[in-house]
Design a protein around this motif. Structure first.
Motif, PDB file in Angstrom:
ATOM      1  N   GLY A 254     -43.971  11.725  57.993  1.00 30.97           N
ATOM      2  CA  GLY A 254     -44.460  13.184  58.399  1.00 30.97           C
ATOM      3  C   GLY A 254     -44.552  14.079  57.377  1.00 30.97           C
ATOM      4  O   GLY A 254     -45.695  15.564  57.642  1.00 30.97           O
ATOM      5  N   SER A 255     -44.183  13.677  56.664  1.00 31.32           N
ATOM      6  CA  SER A 255     -44.853  14.415  54.444  1.00 31.32           C
ATOM      7  C   SER A 255     -46.101  14.149  54.253  1.00 31.32           C
ATOM      8  O   SER A 255     -46.170  14.926  54.554  1.00 31.32           O
ATOM      9  CB  SER A 255     -43.471  13.911  53.953  1.00 31.32           C
ATOM     10  N   TRP A 256     -46.577  13.012  54.723  1.00 38.05           N
ATOM     11  CA  TRP A 256     -47.909  12.687  54.628  1.00 38.05           C
ATOM     12  C   TRP A 256     -48.564  12.293  55.599  1.00 38.05           C
ATOM     13  O   TRP A 256     -49.544  13.388  55.290  1.00 38.05           O
ATOM     14  CB  TRP A 256     -47.999  10.276  54.679  1.00 38.05           C
ATOM     15  N   PHE A 257     -48.003  13.172  57.450  1.00 32.38           N
ATOM     16  CA  PHE A 257     -49.638  13.523  57.975  1.00 32.38           C
ATOM     17  C   PHE A 257     -49.638  14.848  58.007  1.00 32.38           C
ATOM     18  O   PHE A 257     -50.633  16.142  57.290  1.00 32.38           O
ATOM     19  CB  PHE A 257     -48.442  13.624  59.523  1.00 32.38           C
ATOM     20  N   VAL A 258     -48.656  15.791  56.784  1.00 30.53           N
ATOM     21  CA  VAL A 258     -48.635  17.171  56.752  1.00 30.53           C
ATOM     22  C   VAL A 258     -49.203  16.945  55.541  1.00 30.53           C
ATOM     23  O   VAL A 258     -50.113  17.840  55.463  1.00 30.53           O
ATOM     24  CB  VAL A 258     -47.171  17.147  56.043  1.00 30.53           C
ATOM     25  N   LYS A 259     -49.242  16.450  54.137  1.00 28.48           N
ATOM     26  CA  LYS A 259     -50.161  16.783  53.167  1.00 28.48           C
ATOM     27  C   LYS A 259     -52.204  16.452  53.760  1.00 28.48           C
ATOM     28  O   LYS A 259     -52.817  16.291  52.324  1.00 28.48           O
ATOM     29  CB  LYS A 259     -49.738  15.567  52.830  1.00 28.48           C
ATOM     30  N   ARG A 260     -52.227  15.115  54.629  1.00 28.80           N
ATOM     31  CA  ARG A 260     -53.293  14.707  54.311  1.00 28.80           C
ATOM     32  C   ARG A 260     -53.885  15.938  54.909  1.00 28.80           C
ATOM     33  O   ARG A 260     -55.026  16.134  54.693  1.00 28.80           O
ATOM     34  CB  ARG A 260     -53.002  13.726  55.344  1.00 28.80           C
ATOM     35  N   GLY A 261     -53.923  17.016  56.269  1.00 31.46           N
ATOM     36  CA  GLY A 261     -54.037  17.652  56.983  1.00 31.46           C
ATOM     37  C   GLY A 261     -55.528  17.348  57.900  1.00 31.46           C
ATOM     38  O   GLY A 261     -55.715  15.883  58.329  1.00 31.46           O
ATOM     39  N   ASN A 262     -55.659  18.316  58.445  1.00 32.53           N
ATOM     40  CA  ASN A 262     -56.842  18.027  59.931  1.00 32.53           C
ATOM     41  C   ASN A 262     -56.673  17.147  60.512  1.00 32.53           C
ATOM     42  O   ASN A 262     -57.786  16.075  60.717  1.00 32.53           O
ATOM     43  CB  ASN A 262     -57.970  17.804  58.356  1.00 32.53           C
ATOM     44  N   THR A 263     -55.550  16.464  59.974  1.00 36.59           N
ATOM     45  CA  THR A 263     -54.951  15.557  61.323  1.00 36.59           C
ATOM     46  C   THR A 263     -53.734  15.708  62.884  1.00 36.59           C
ATOM     47  O   THR A 263     -53.346  16.975  62.603  1.00 36.59           O
ATOM     48  CB  THR A 263     -54.061  14.988  60.698  1.00 36.59           C
ATOM     49  N   ALA A 264     -53.963  14.769  63.636  1.00 41.31           N
ATOM     50  CA  ALA A 264     -52.878  15.514  64.954  1.00 41.31           C
ATOM     51  C   ALA A 264     -52.161  13.858  65.213  1.00 41.31           C
ATOM     52  O   ALA A 264     -52.961  13.303  65.239  1.00 41.31           O
ATOM     53  CB  ALA A 264     -53.516  16.070  66.540  1.00 41.31           C
ATOM     54  N   LEU A 265     -51.041  14.653  65.861  1.00 44.52           N
ATOM     55  CA  LEU A 265     -50.853  13.108  65.861  1.00 44.52           C
ATOM     56  C   LEU A 265     -50.176  13.533  67.337  1.00 44.52           C
ATOM     57  O   LEU A 265     -49.260  14.329  67.932  1.00 44.52           O
ATOM     58  CB  LEU A 265     -49.022  12.752  65.216  1.00 44.52           C
ATOM     59  N   VAL A 266     -50.324  12.302  68.289  1.00 38.78           N
ATOM     60  CA  VAL A 266     -49.706  11.809  69.757  1.00 38.78           C
ATOM     61  C   VAL A 266     -48.806  10.900  70.060  1.00 38.78           C
ATOM     62  O   VAL A 266     -49.273   9.967  69.539  1.00 38.78           O
ATOM     63  CB  VAL A 266     -51.410  12.427  70.290  1.00 38.78           C
ATOM     64  N   PHE A 267     -47.753  11.070  70.978  1.00 40.35           N
ATOM     65  CA  PHE A 267     -47.174  10.191  70.771  1.00 40.35           C
ATOM     66  C   PHE A 267     -47.003   9.993  72.449  1.00 40.35           C
ATOM     67  O   PHE A 267     -46.584  11.315  73.101  1.00 40.35           O
ATOM     68  CB  PHE A 267     -45.111  10.934  70.598  1.00 40.35           C
ATOM     69  N   LYS A 268     -47.022   9.184  73.195  1.00 41.15           N
ATOM     70  CA  LYS A 268     -46.941   8.687  74.336  1.00 41.15           C
ATOM     71  C   LYS A 268     -46.217   8.020  75.051  1.00 41.15           C
ATOM     72  O   LYS A 268     -45.857   6.770  74.597  1.00 41.15           O
ATOM     73  CB  LYS A 268     -48.991   7.687  74.445  1.00 41.15           C
ATOM     74  N   TRP A 269     -45.135   8.643  75.143  1.00 44.24           N
ATOM     75  CA  TRP A 269     -43.904   8.036  75.446  1.00 44.24           C
ATOM     76  C   TRP A 269     -43.698   7.197  76.998  1.00 44.24           C
ATOM     77  O   TRP A 269     -44.148   7.689  77.751  1.00 44.24           O
ATOM     78  CB  TRP A 269     -42.869   8.891  75.661  1.00 44.24           C
ATOM     79  N   HIS A 270     -43.012   6.597  77.237  1.00 47.12           N
ATOM     80  CA  HIS A 270     -43.114   5.371  77.985  1.00 47.12           C
ATOM     81  C   HIS A 270     -42.681   6.357  79.170  1.00 47.12           C
ATOM     82  O   HIS A 270     -41.568   7.265  79.270  1.00 47.12           O
ATOM     83  CB  HIS A 270     -41.787   4.432  78.258  1.00 47.12           C
ATOM     84  N   PRO A 271     -43.120   6.596  80.456  1.00 45.52           N
ATOM     85  CA  PRO A 271     -42.572   7.936  81.603  1.00 45.52           C
ATOM     86  C   PRO A 271     -41.267   7.685  81.877  1.00 45.52           C
ATOM     87  O   PRO A 271     -40.659   9.115  82.667  1.00 45.52           O
ATOM     88  CB  PRO A 271     -43.712   7.537  83.110  1.00 45.52           C
ATOM     89  N   ALA A 272     -40.228   6.469  81.767  1.00 49.05           N
ATOM     90  CA  ALA A 272     -38.911   6.427  82.505  1.00 49.05           C
ATOM     91  C   ALA A 272     -37.597   7.211  81.485  1.00 49.05           C
ATOM     92  O   ALA A 272     -36.765   6.559  81.438  1.00 49.05           O
ATOM     93  CB  ALA A 272     -38.773   5.046  83.002  1.00 49.05           C
ATOM     94  N   LEU A 273     -38.674   7.055  80.254  1.00 46.88           N
ATOM     95  CA  LEU A 273     -36.948   6.983  79.044  1.00 46.88           C
ATOM     96  C   LEU A 273     -37.104   8.974  78.799  1.00 46.88           C
ATOM     97  O   LEU A 273     -38.125   9.383  79.457  1.00 46.88           O
ATOM     98  CB  LEU A 273     -38.228   7.018  77.803  1.00 46.88           C
ATOM     99  N   GLY A 274     -35.638   9.060  78.606  1.00 43.17           N
ATOM    100  CA  GLY A 274     -34.996  10.162  78.692  1.00 43.17           C
ATOM    101  C   GLY A 274     -35.639  10.976  77.662  1.00 43.17           C
ATOM    102  O   GLY A 274     -35.654  10.529  76.805  1.00 43.17           O
ATOM    103  N   ARG A 275     -35.516  11.942  78.022  1.00 51.49           N
ATOM    104  CA  ARG A 275     -35.832  13.004  77.059  1.00 51.49           C
ATOM    105  C   ARG A 275     -34.899  13.213  76.101  1.00 51.49           C
ATOM    106  O   ARG A 275     -35.095  13.205  74.933  1.00 51.49           O
ATOM    107  CB  ARG A 275     -35.873  14.806  77.679  1.00 51.49           C
ATOM    108  N   ASP A 276     -33.477  12.693  76.451  1.00 50.66           N
ATOM    109  CA  ASP A 276     -32.980  13.034  75.143  1.00 50.66           C
ATOM    110  C   ASP A 276     -32.957  11.921  74.512  1.00 50.66           C
ATOM    111  O   ASP A 276     -32.949  12.121  72.772  1.00 50.66           O
ATOM    112  CB  ASP A 276     -31.183  12.748  75.562  1.00 50.66           C
ATOM    113  N   VAL A 277     -33.643  10.746  74.484  1.00 45.58           N
ATOM    114  CA  VAL A 277     -33.977   9.781  73.586  1.00 45.58           C
ATOM    115  C   VAL A 277     -35.163  10.502  73.092  1.00 45.58           C
ATOM    116  O   VAL A 277     -35.498  10.333  71.293  1.00 45.58           O
ATOM    117  CB  VAL A 277     -34.382   8.003  74.461  1.00 45.58           C
ATOM    118  N   VAL A 278     -36.266  11.172  73.795  1.00 46.85           N
ATOM    119  CA  VAL A 278     -37.202  11.315  73.034  1.00 46.85           C
ATOM    120  C   VAL A 278     -37.068  12.786  71.844  1.00 46.85           C
ATOM    121  O   VAL A 278     -37.602  12.112  70.766  1.00 46.85           O
ATOM    122  CB  VAL A 278     -38.315  12.103  74.332  1.00 46.85           C
TER     123      VAL A 278
END
Length: 441
Positions: A254-278
């Motif tokens: 996350g720190s690298w990502f913020v420093k890099r700039g102009n970048t987006a992270l998209v997390f595609k989670w398994h549809p059956a995974l619990g929201r608490d885990v995410v």
């Protein structure tokens, strides 16, 4: 095969089931078949998949209130409950799971088992389709299809990435299993699968999905749906397997990502995974801008938009990212069996601390020629065909299996697939053999 008036039952649970089964059902309907979709009770509320599409459906519990069904359930439950209680007392492993949860799961299995039987008796299908036999519903459905002589068709669709012993029963009840290619076929055969049942046809949806996802209007919509995404941003897509993610450490990345700039992270989670885990897994980057989480957005649309993909754990989305031509980085999880990096088709981030370096490298340098050659060979072994014409290949196998079943039933003098259509066969015999008709009279 004449499909006019033939009745098909299709089990659909999650959206990706419909992506695989839907095109085949459309082909059957185009030939005159009557296709009926059904689903089952589950924590994930499978009905949502069908209601969102406006698809009419049957439900396993539609058959629950039949007196004979309830009697069978009650008798079986008394017997099973007593036996399971003995095993619970003797097993420290079972004692780790609250008894109330076990009771709910086991009761649901018993109810579905006899509801499936009743559904087949009442609906009298000519054939049944499901994604696979790996879950309890697919296995019970296969059992009753086998008991009642109804052809049962399932799809492997890349689901060969766990412990090999899990695939011992993959081909147990299926009349035919449709596999991507030779690699998966050999996996199933190696686990006692009948080689005559496994057919390499390619992927039903992957290449058509690739064509759809890269269409300019779809790419534009995907960018629009990621609210706040700025033009020209680099997009890194995380493809998350079904896991508990107790070892996930996104702080440094996350720190690298913020420093890099102009970048987006998209997390595609398994549809059956619990929201608490995410929520627990992503706590370290919770307030970081340009981080998106989704469980139900079209994975292929996100892949098309991504500049690089990171696959975390066991998931077929890694193969799919390679098909989409995306540079791939892999993060293994503890106990992971199958992986991509050992095959030379991607780079492995040995831990979360070096992940940022690996991602930066593939973003800057892309995929080197030697790795691309390995990717090409891997995909050729994985997919028997790399095109959008898998449905006709599936239909050719289904037609042949159905005709063989019908001929076998006639030869044995039995009802066609034992499914209640015996009147048609008997009438055909009478019309062809007056002597037999006279003797029966």
């Amino acid at each position: 095969m004449d499909w006019q008036g033939k009745k098909i039952l299709t089990f659909v649970a999650l959206p990706y089931h419909d992506r695989i089964l839907g095109p085949v059902m459309d082909a059957l309907k185009a030939q005159g078949a009557e296709v009926t979709v059904f689903t089952v009770p589950a924590e994930a509320a499978f009905e949502i998949t069908l209601r969102e599409k406006g698809t009419p459906y049957l439900h396993a519990y539609d058959y629950f209130n039949r007196e004979s069904v309830r009697q069978k359930i009650d008798r079986a439950w008394i017997s099973l409950d007593a036996e399971w209680g003995k095993r619970f007392v003797q097993s420290e492993t079972l004692q780790l799971v609250p008894l109330t949860i076990q009771d709910k799961v086991m009761r649901g299995i018993v109810e579905n088992f006899y509801c499936f039987e009743q559904m087949l008796d009442e609906e009298k299908p000519d054939a049944i389709f499901a994604l696979h036999e790996l879950n309890s519903w697919g296995k019970m459905l296969g059992y009753w299809a086998d008991q009642k002589g109804v052809p049962y068709f399932t799809f492997q669709e890349g689901l060969c990435y766990a412990h090999p012993f899990l695939y011992n029963a993959y081909v147990e009840f299926s009349t035919a299993v449709f596999a991507w290619g030779e690699r998966e076929k050999q996996m199933l055969i190696g686990q006692s699968g009948d080689p005559h049942k496994v057919h390499c046809v390619g992927s039903v949806d992957l290449w058509p999905a690739k064509e759809r996802a890269f269409a300019p209007d779809v790419l534009a919509k995907t960018k629009q749906d990621l609210i706040g995404l700025e033009e020209g941003m680099t997009v890194i897509l995380f493809l998350m397997a079904y896991a508990n993610y107790t070892t996930l450490n996104l702080g440094l990345f996350g720190s690298w990502f913020v420093k890099r700039g102009n970048t987006a992270l998209v997390f595609k989670w398994h549809p059956a995974l619990g929201r608490d885990v995410v929520e627990k897994a992503t706590l370290q980057i919770k307030s970081t801008p340009f981080v998106y989480h989704t469980q139900d957005y079209d994975t292929y649309a996100l892949m098309a938009l991504a500049d690089a993909c990171v696959v975390v754990g066991n998931t077929t989305t890694g193969i799919e990212a390679l098909v989409f031509g995306k540079p791939l980085v892999e993060v293994k999880l503890p106990g992971q069996v199958e992986d991509y990096s050992s095959k030379g088709v991607c780079v492995e981030a040995s831990d979360w601390q070096v992940l940022s370096d690996m991602v930066e490298d593939v973003l800057k340098n892309g995929v080197p020629p030697d790795r691309q050659a390995k990717i090409d060979a891997y995909l050729a072994e994985t997919f028997a065909y790399q095109d959008s014409h898998t449905v006709p290949r599936v239909m050719a196998v289904v037609d042949r299996c159905m005709e063989e079943s019908y001929e076998r039933a006639k030869t044995e003098g039995q009802a066609s697939w034992h499914n209640g259509h015996d009147h048609d066969w008997q009438e055909e015999q009478k019309s062809q053999s007056p002597g037999v008709a006279g003797a029966q009279a």
